[in-house]
Design a protein around this motif. Sequence first.
Motif, PDB file in Angstrom:
ATOM      1  N   MET A   1      24.870  38.989  19.607  1.00 57.25           N
ATOM      2  CA  MET A   1      25.834  39.909  19.036  1.00 57.25           C
ATOM      3  C   MET A   1      25.663  41.318  19.576  1.00 57.25           C
ATOM      4  N   TRP A   2      24.440  41.749  19.711  1.00 60.14           N
ATOM      5  CA  TRP A   2      24.254  43.145  20.118  1.00 60.14           C
ATOM      6  C   TRP A   2      24.457  43.342  21.604  1.00 60.14           C
ATOM      7  N   ALA A   3      24.137  42.297  22.389  1.00 60.61           N
ATOM      8  CA  ALA A   3      24.429  42.407  23.815  1.00 60.61           C
ATOM      9  C   ALA A   3      25.931  42.569  24.020  1.00 60.61           C
TER      10      ALA A   3
ATOM     11  N   LYS B   1      20.223  45.461  24.233  1.00 59.13           N
ATOM     12  CA  LYS B   1      20.529  45.397  25.662  1.00 59.13           C
ATOM     13  C   LYS B   1      21.664  44.427  25.946  1.00 59.13           C
TER      14      LYS B   1
ATOM     15  N   GLN C   1      21.129  37.670  16.953  1.00 61.38           N
ATOM     16  CA  GLN C   1      21.064  39.120  17.155  1.00 61.38           C
ATOM     17  C   GLN C   1      21.188  39.477  18.637  1.00 61.38           C
ATOM     18  N   LEU C   2      20.470  38.713  19.461  1.00 63.04           N
ATOM     19  CA  LEU C   2      20.502  38.963  20.902  1.00 63.04           C
ATOM     20  C   LEU C   2      21.941  38.923  21.397  1.00 63.04           C
TER      21      LEU C   2
ATOM     22  N   GLU D   1      38.795  41.994   7.794  1.00 59.73           N
ATOM     23  CA  GLU D   1      37.665  42.911   7.895  1.00 59.73           C
ATOM     24  C   GLU D   1      37.580  43.683   6.592  1.00 59.73           C
TER      25      GLU D   1
ATOM     26  N   ASN E   1      31.485  47.702  23.946  1.00 63.86           N
ATOM     27  CA  ASN E   1      31.738  49.087  23.565  1.00 63.86           C
ATOM     28  C   ASN E   1      32.249  49.901  24.746  1.00 63.86           C
ATOM     29  N   MET E   2      31.891  49.428  25.948  1.00 65.04           N
ATOM     30  CA  MET E   2      32.361  50.176  27.117  1.00 65.04           C
ATOM     31  C   MET E   2      33.883  50.151  27.190  1.00 65.04           C
ATOM     32  N   ALA E   3      34.455  49.066  26.663  1.00 69.46           N
ATOM     33  CA  ALA E   3      35.915  48.963  26.711  1.00 69.46           C
ATOM     34  C   ALA E   3      36.577  50.039  25.860  1.00 69.46           C
TER      35      ALA E   3
ATOM     36  N   GLU F   1      17.343  34.096  18.519  1.00 71.81           N
ATOM     37  CA  GLU F   1      16.725  35.040  17.586  1.00 71.81           C
ATOM     38  C   GLU F   1      17.292  34.839  16.186  1.00 71.81           C
ATOM     39  N   GLU F   2      17.070  35.801  15.319  1.00 65.79           N
ATOM     40  CA  GLU F   2      17.592  35.653  13.953  1.00 65.79           C
ATOM     41  C   GLU F   2      19.111  35.735  13.980  1.00 65.79           C
TER      42      GLU F   2
ATOM     43  N   THR G   1      28.039  43.627  21.735  1.00 70.28           N
ATOM     44  CA  THR G   1      28.457  44.910  21.171  1.00 70.28           C
ATOM     45  C   THR G   1      28.276  46.024  22.197  1.00 70.28           C
ATOM     46  N   VAL G   2      27.081  46.079  22.784  1.00 71.14           N
ATOM     47  CA  VAL G   2      26.816  47.116  23.781  1.00 71.14           C
ATOM     48  C   VAL G   2      27.783  46.963  24.954  1.00 71.14           C
ATOM     49  N   GLY G   3      27.967  45.711  25.397  1.00 72.76           N
ATOM     50  CA  GLY G   3      28.827  45.479  26.556  1.00 72.76           C
ATOM     51  C   GLY G   3      30.286  45.817  26.267  1.00 72.76           C
TER      52      GLY G   3
ATOM     53  N   ARG H   1      37.804  44.974  14.827  1.00 67.56           N
ATOM     54  CA  ARG H   1      37.276  46.303  15.148  1.00 67.56           C
ATOM     55  C   ARG H   1      35.825  46.236  15.580  1.00 67.56           C
ATOM     56  N   PHE H   2      35.182  45.158  15.286  1.00 67.89           N
ATOM     57  CA  PHE H   2      33.792  45.015  15.724  1.00 67.89           C
ATOM     58  C   PHE H   2      33.546  43.563  16.087  1.00 67.89           C
TER      59      PHE H   2
END
Lengths: 928, 263, 360, 179
Positions: free
Chosen positions: B172-174, C161, B169-170, D58, B180-182, C148-149, B176-178, B220-221
């Motif tokens: 993938m979401w880091a 973050k 999770q750490l 996808e 997304n700016m693109a 993490e998970e 994703t957030v990063g 796309r993601f």
Amino acid sequence: MAKPTPTLYSIAKTFMWFAIISLLLLGSLVAIVLMDHSREWKVWQKKFVAIKTERAKKELAEAEAKVDKKQLATLAERLKQTQMERKSQRAEMAKTRKELEALEVRFAQAKTHYQDQKQFQDSYRYYFEEYSTHHDPRAKEFQKKFQTISPKVAAAKKEQDDAEKLRDEKAAQLEDFSAKEKEVKKEIEKLLAEKRLVQGKLDRVKPTLAKDILNAPMLDFLKPSLQVQQIVLEDLYDDYHFAKTQKVDRCTTCHQGIDQKGFEDMPQPFRTHPDLDLYLGSQSPHPVEKFGCTVCHSGSGHSVSFTDAAHTPSGPEEARQWKKKYGWHDLEKWEQKMLPLEHAQASCAKCHNDVVEVPQADHLNEGRRLAAKFGCFNCHKINGFEERWKVGPDLTHLSGKVDEDWITRWLHDPKAFRPSTQMPQIFHLSNHQDAADRERDNAAIAAITAYLVKNSEPITLMAAPIPGNPEEGEKLVKSLGCLGCHSVGDAKGDSFGPELSNLGSKVGADWLFTWIKDPKHYSSHTRMPNLRLSDPEAAHITAYLLSQRNESFEKTSIPEVMPEVVDSLILESFQGAMRAQEARAKLDQMNADERLEFLGKKSIAHQGCFTCHAIKGFEDQKPIGADLSNEGRKDIHQLDFGFVPIEHSREAFIEQKLKDPRIFDRGKIRSYYEKLRMPQFNFTDAEIESLTTFVLSLTEEQVPLQMRKRLDLKEERVEEGRLLVAQFNCNGCHTFDGKNGTLRELTEDPGAAPPVLDGEGAKVQEKWLHEFLRQPTVIRPWLTYRMPTFGLNEKDTQALVEYFANLSHEEASYKGHPVPETTPEKLAAGQTIFNQFQCVKCHQLDASSAAMGASFLAPDLSLTKKRLKPNWVKAWIQNPEALQAGTMMPSFFVDGQTPLTEILGGDAQAQIEAIRDYLYHENGVAKA
Amino acid sequence: MSDKPKFDLGKIITESQIYKSMFRHGYSTSERDRALSVMTNVFFHLHPVKVRKSGARFGFTWCAGGLSFFVFLTLVVSGILLMFYYRPTVEHAYNDIMALREHVPFGIMRELHRWGAHAMIITVWLHMFRVFMTGSYKPPREFNWVIGVILLVLTMLLSFTGYLLPWDQLAMWAITVGSNMARATPFLGHEGPGAALLALGDIQLVHSGSDVRFALLGGRFVGAGALLRFYILHCVAIPTAVVILMSVHFWRIRKDGGISGPL
Amino acid sequence: MIDIFKNFVNAISSPVVIFSAATAVFALFVTFPRQATSKPVSLAVLIGALAFFGLGLTDKHFRSIVFMPDNVPIVGLIFIFGYFTWYAMRKAVINDMRVERGEPTVEQTETNEKVLVFPYLIFIEFVTALAYAVILVLWSIFLKAPLEEPANPTVSPNPSKAPWYFLGLQEMLVYFDPWIAGVLLPTLIILGLCAIPYIDRDPSGSGYYSFKGRKAVIVTYLFGFWILWTLLVIMGTFLRGPNWNFFGPFEAWDAHKVVPLLNVNLSELIFIKWLGIGLPKQWFIREAPGILLTALYLAVPPLILARTKLKEVYKKLGPARYQIMVFLLLMMLSLPIKMYLRWAFNLKYIVAIPEFFFNI
Amino acid sequence: MAEIQTPPPAPQTPAGPQKIDRRTFLSWTGVAWVSFAAATTGALSIVLRYLFPNVVFEPPTSFKAGFPDDYEIGVVDERWKEKFGVWLIRTAEGMFALSTICTHLGCTPNWLSTESKFKCPCHGSGFYKSGINFEGPAPRPLERYRIMRAEDGQILIDKSKKFQQEKGEWNNPEAFLTL
């Protein structure tokens, strides 16, 4: 002046080379782009676009023609009018608009203010709550803040709501000016709705310049209209040996119309699937997004070119066409080629593997039925058919039945005795055609006969007490129900059992008499039931059956067997097991009879006679055929095509094998025991096709459980029953479960035919049915057909009871079905109605005194209480036609109305219940 | 103590043909040998034979640049070793990282790599900080400073691309957030200013399936495509660029006059 | 006692306070470098920092955030960079004093002496590398890498973050749209860094620590590095919790915390609140004030400064270089300006054209 | 580079077997460099195009969501949130499909039914049930997807077409399914 540095060549000329080579590079890059851009599937997609555009244009023309031009003109006129009207109010409208604008601002301000205040209120609330939980002194401060701001928020909210209301009102007011105009516009739109719809469709499909640009090389990532279509199948997998990978089907890239109605007449690849209700449709049991294509059709789902998708032609003719048209060639390195269309049903078995019959897969079902009938599973291991019966007769007491000569003649050519026999030809087949092999076959036949006779156990036979009358016998055969399984002479019956012709040339009178009196006496495992024949009946039938003879069969000469051939076969059979000297020594120890018996045993083992017949001495032998469990996926290279010039495909091999099992020995030098052994069944072409489908359906491929058809408990019970129904050929007489009873079909008068069993589970009580199956009793005395005693064991009986119950969606219960509670008044009323309706006229107690035809006779009602379920009785009286179409039972309560208005206040329901109660009452019918 | 010639292992080694074939100088404290050891050694050759005294001091350079290089080397080694156990697919990635934690011998390699990556960002920042504070970017070293800035960016991109690989999770979401700016890149991102202007009729040309973020993620993601692409960027593409630029960077230090010092 | 301190710190913790305080401290530091790097002051600061950190570790919320595996390097970074900033400044101050006295700088005294790389430099590098290896191994032994998970695209952690070195950018997102915070500003940072040697071409101050002669350059750089980058990283890492809400260092990260976040655009302020005439329908009229303001911000200061304060600089750099320099500085300053505008007026966007994804 | 700019070899140099005049030389140079530049650009664009696969694994962008009667009026339906990233909201007049992607940085907001708002966990953006943003950093309302009736009467949602309120696209008939 410094000496110039030496030069090697002209720089200027280098640039010429530079220019040329750069141009070449550029050219090669262009070639790459063009090559990458041109794909086979795009051609098809473009064609489909053209087809769809053509259609949409036609539809548009039709829609346009449908538009009511007159009405349109009127509406246009009215529109003009309303517009004029609106224009006349221009000043007023402007004023309202201005007011609205002001109100908009007021609302926006109010809204902003409210939201601003509200967020502070929310925040104060949070801090107040947070701090007071932790006893923080700041809680007070925030409480105060919250309290101060709350009324402000309320006021702001009110102001916002007010402003919103005013604004909305004003907006509505403004709308009103053009309300009429809008209405007219709406009507116009309504008139043109269909046209617009079609227009939209056309716009979507038709090719445009913009689409061409978006499909252009290098740009076709932006939003191409031509695209590879794929279905990713969540729960289906391709087996790549190291791992299973998700199945992906791209077939729809070219087969674009496959799941759309309306392309039925299009040429491939655009044609609609022939059965959208069963496949592909979103409401069908196999929606395309869940099942895709290749799970049924096989082939390479990932491929988007005709050849690589592993298309399989349905014959050499089509193959030739494809080669010409598409440059098709056989994909040798691809294991799972597409199934030819006629065998596509083979795939059904992947998921529907534990049912007797796959719904709507007639071809596969026929193949399975034939496989069961001819006992393929006796010789071959086939998953799902492990615990089946031996299809041939029990030979344990053979001597009691037939004589030595008959056996020999029969083995030489079974069809000569009875053309319809299931027994395949084993000897004198295509790979045993030379003289030596014929000699050997003759020896083997003699040896088998000798073994069978010698190893036959004695059995006591009864003699008929009276001489039989053949004419009487013939009548009995036709009236008792033998035709439910057998054809006898000219009388065509069901082909489940052997045709009973020419028995005079085969068996003796005592044997036949004993057999039909009690088949289990001769063969404990036989499926032949006991018809409870009386001695005279049995004698008549015996006489009749023995009256027919096959003279020409009796006259066939039995070839002489040469002892040296017997010896050589014995010696040959020792090969590999021992040295020649030892073999000779062993042979020398045996006398002539022993040699023959030994060879007989060897030949039975070699030919696998014991797999279909019970033979003494072969009780624990393993079947001899090849394991067919994965035959549908067998590597082509594992199939020995020999020198037979046929196409190297699984289907071709199987078909050829079934047509002439020994053909693959052609042109090969093989010793007697090495030759192919599969016997010749003389299948018809149609049978071969069905059987090929069946064999192709045999795979060990594992479809994930959640994608398979899984039977629930009810369905499982039903399937168990269906297997028994097939085993005992219930449909030979009765009609039910979607199959017509042969005997019922043969009987002209439906009232005289064996009863229809649809709904039987809802009709009869389980306890009664159980007893009846074990020990049939007479229910319809006027019927000449006799329900036989099958000698079912407890397990099978219960399975059949469960089967009938579940088939009618009933819960099987042996507890019995309580007699409905009633009152004397009701009983009395019941009796009255019973008499008024003259029920006993048909439901006679003594059928022998019947003055009416069989078709009007009905079962004995005194059995009701024990036999029938009360609910069924009620439903039956109410509307018999609904439960059994074509029944002779009259409907007394048409449309729920009773003709007897006086009784029980004319209440139809109460009257029906009264009849039922009367039937179930202790002193009811019996007394009447 | 005897008169026999002393057994001197060092001498035996340094006078053997094998040693001499490898090193063109003796191992002694003589000025000549020391100079030769730098001059004839391909690795030491990064340095000149002699440097300014001021420039050699730890207090002046903080050794931040050299350390960055060393950290990079440790990351290359530990990274290569990690690649033996890691498969960049959504089915396996997480389990493979788990395996490093649970049972791979010396699975601590992952910690060495991860903390080394953080350390490299710190040392690179520190190196830039030092170079700035000593004014070492001034002519003639302008171009090398620019290369240094690019290397700094590449270092962060290396760390960023590696961040996704554990596929938790750490990660993938880091990413994703990063990433997304693109999306907001002007004209090239589908939510960037001006992207809406790039249209053909009513067909948007720049959409989530054709913008710069899609090219980066391969989807796309953040999914299977992104994992693979980031893996390739992390293990092959960016390190190659870094190595090339580092070579230029070191070469230019020599050519621009060595470690900077006052005139 | 400790609780009062913690509550106090939490209470005053807000982006505006921290940012302003840090800027003030920074101003003091560069205004009085000699005093700031003197032993008593530096010792006091070090002790203060250690005490704050040590005290903080007694708090479980502080501990849990600081010891998150990926946050540990930032703690290291604060101390390492704090130390080296102090160290560089101290060396610069000493050199400046020597220059004032007419003496050569420390580096100049040694610049003409050359030493052998082997062993003198090689050895330093070798030992440093080994020391790093030791630190890395110990670090790896005592701190497990986080796992993490498994990744789940449907559940986004709160807060989500970016990696810590990009948290400065993520923090900027609070004040700017993604295309500015995520694309424009990073690009300008990189380009600006690259541009430094082409703008600051003064050969003096090359190769030794100094401050006085390069004050403007160093102050700009340190401001950018410490305040606009590192401080934002620290805030983004340690002080931003669920919903990207701001939390004090000793505050629990409560996902339900409600803070007023409602912001308004300049156009709304002007047309609705001040003029009371409602938003114009046309975006270019609606956003005209904002566009004008932005244009003025970018155009006017360079013109004025070229004639007044930066006359000399302008002369030295020429129009092109000068324009680039001022543009970069203005872009740099736009961040604090936008931050203060947000804090003061709840201003969301100066120009808001969501139709084109164009918001400033 | 230096050689390129040098003029053709001086006459006294014994150059190649035959001399090439200045004009020819320049035109060759021009052709050479132009085609070289074109080839390089072409190769680069091929690499760029290579980054965009023709087929993506996808989830499909459009799906059928059952019949309107399956949805309660006034409720934010979350049954398609996990699989397709869509909230379906039925109002008295009809239905619309709301994207579950926060317009700020693409996190997934949560529907808080008690507060009757969408709240993004990443940076705290808040949206009304209609999708309009009212708090937090989100620059614009949530997007709506194309919603229409399929041929069999089911609701068909096509995620490849988006409608943005700030562009006035929510008035598009495909952005709202009138029932």
